[in-house]
Enzyme design. Structure first.
Site, mmCIF file in Angstrom:
data_model
loop_
_atom_site.group_PDB
_atom_site.id
_atom_site.type_symbol
_atom_site.label_atom_id
_atom_site.label_comp_id
_atom_site.label_asym_id
_atom_site.label_seq_id
_atom_site.Cartn_x
_atom_site.Cartn_y
_atom_site.Cartn_z
ATOM 1 N N HIS A 1 39.654 45.987 35.615
ATOM 2 C CA HIS A 1 40.402 44.433 35.959
ATOM 3 C C HIS A 1 39.767 43.394 35.523
ATOM 4 O O HIS A 1 39.986 42.107 35.785
ATOM 5 C CB HIS A 1 40.641 44.544 37.412
ATOM 6 N N HIS B 1 40.439 41.109 40.508
ATOM 7 C CA HIS B 1 39.534 40.771 39.385
ATOM 8 C C HIS B 1 38.143 40.217 39.895
ATOM 9 O O HIS B 1 36.993 40.097 38.883
ATOM 10 C CB HIS B 1 40.295 40.292 38.025
ATOM 11 N N ASP C 1 38.842 46.145 30.240
ATOM 12 C CA ASP C 1 40.259 46.700 29.960
ATOM 13 C C ASP C 1 40.660 46.890 28.661
ATOM 14 O O ASP C 1 41.400 47.568 28.151
ATOM 15 C CB ASP C 1 41.330 45.919 30.970
#
Length: 202
Positions: free
Chosen positions: A154, A61, A159
């Site tokens: 991510h 991420h 998301d």
């Protein structure tokens, strides 16, 4: 599908520090209203975890310990997250994971119900080779140009927006909210329909 029949619902996504169980490093909650994601009332938080972010998690991420060093701790933002979630329904991809982690971080919180876009996708698009978020984005081709935040996979804001667009697209395959719930709520999670009673012999 009559979207006006939907109860209050937020699509959520979380990112963790890579430990087991994880500390949260990012949370996003995106309301869906009238069949559209409402970015104007969405919530997004970065938080410094109690334990360092692992290199593996940071590689996914991009949220490094240095990036999170000056962010508030979880206790400083927990009430804000709880207030936005309230008692609404939530939706997430692979929802039991997000639900379990959020419950651990918000012990007094319980949603009205939990929709899972992974479970829903398997019912809506049988026969796909994969049901990951990336695979479903490739299959459905939702418009993600208005995704808030850094605009990359991510990250929780992106998301959550992607999952919201997938939920809305899949919901058009169902006539009623109850049909959607039957297809999308994993057994044992809040909102799951009661199992039908077994017929008796008398």
């Amino acid at each position: 599908m009559n979207f006006s029949s939907w109860p209050p619902l937020l699509v959520v996504d979380i990112e963790g520090n890579g430990c087991n169980p994880p500390d949260l490093v990012e949370v996003a909650a995106l309301p869906v209203r009238a069949g559209r994601p409402d970015t104007s009332t969405a919530g997004a938080w970065l938080t410094k975890p109690r334990r360092p972010v692992t290199p593996f998690a940071a590689g996914i991420h991009g949220l490094t310990n240095e990036r999170l060093a000056d962010e508030p701790g979880w206790k400083e933002i927990a009430d804000q997250v709880h207030a936005l979630l309230g008692t609404s329904w939530i939706c997430a991809h692979h929802a039991h994971v997000d639900y379990k982690v959020l419950c651990a971080h918000l012990p007094r919180w319980r949603p009205a119900g939990v929709l899972d876009t992974l479970r829903l996708a398997k019912a809506t698009y049988p026969g796909l080779k994969k049901y990951s978020l990336d695979a479903l984005i490739d299959h459905v081709q939702p418009d993600l140009s208005a995704a808030p935040g850094p605009g990359q996979r991510h990250r929780a804001t992106f998301d959550a927006y992607a999952a919201a667009q997938l939920l809305i697209a899949m919901a058009t395959h169902y006539r009623t909210w109850d049909q959607l719930v039957a297809a999308a709520v994993p057994p044992g999670l809040p909102g799951a329909p009661d199992p039908e009673e077994e017929p008796t012999l008398w």
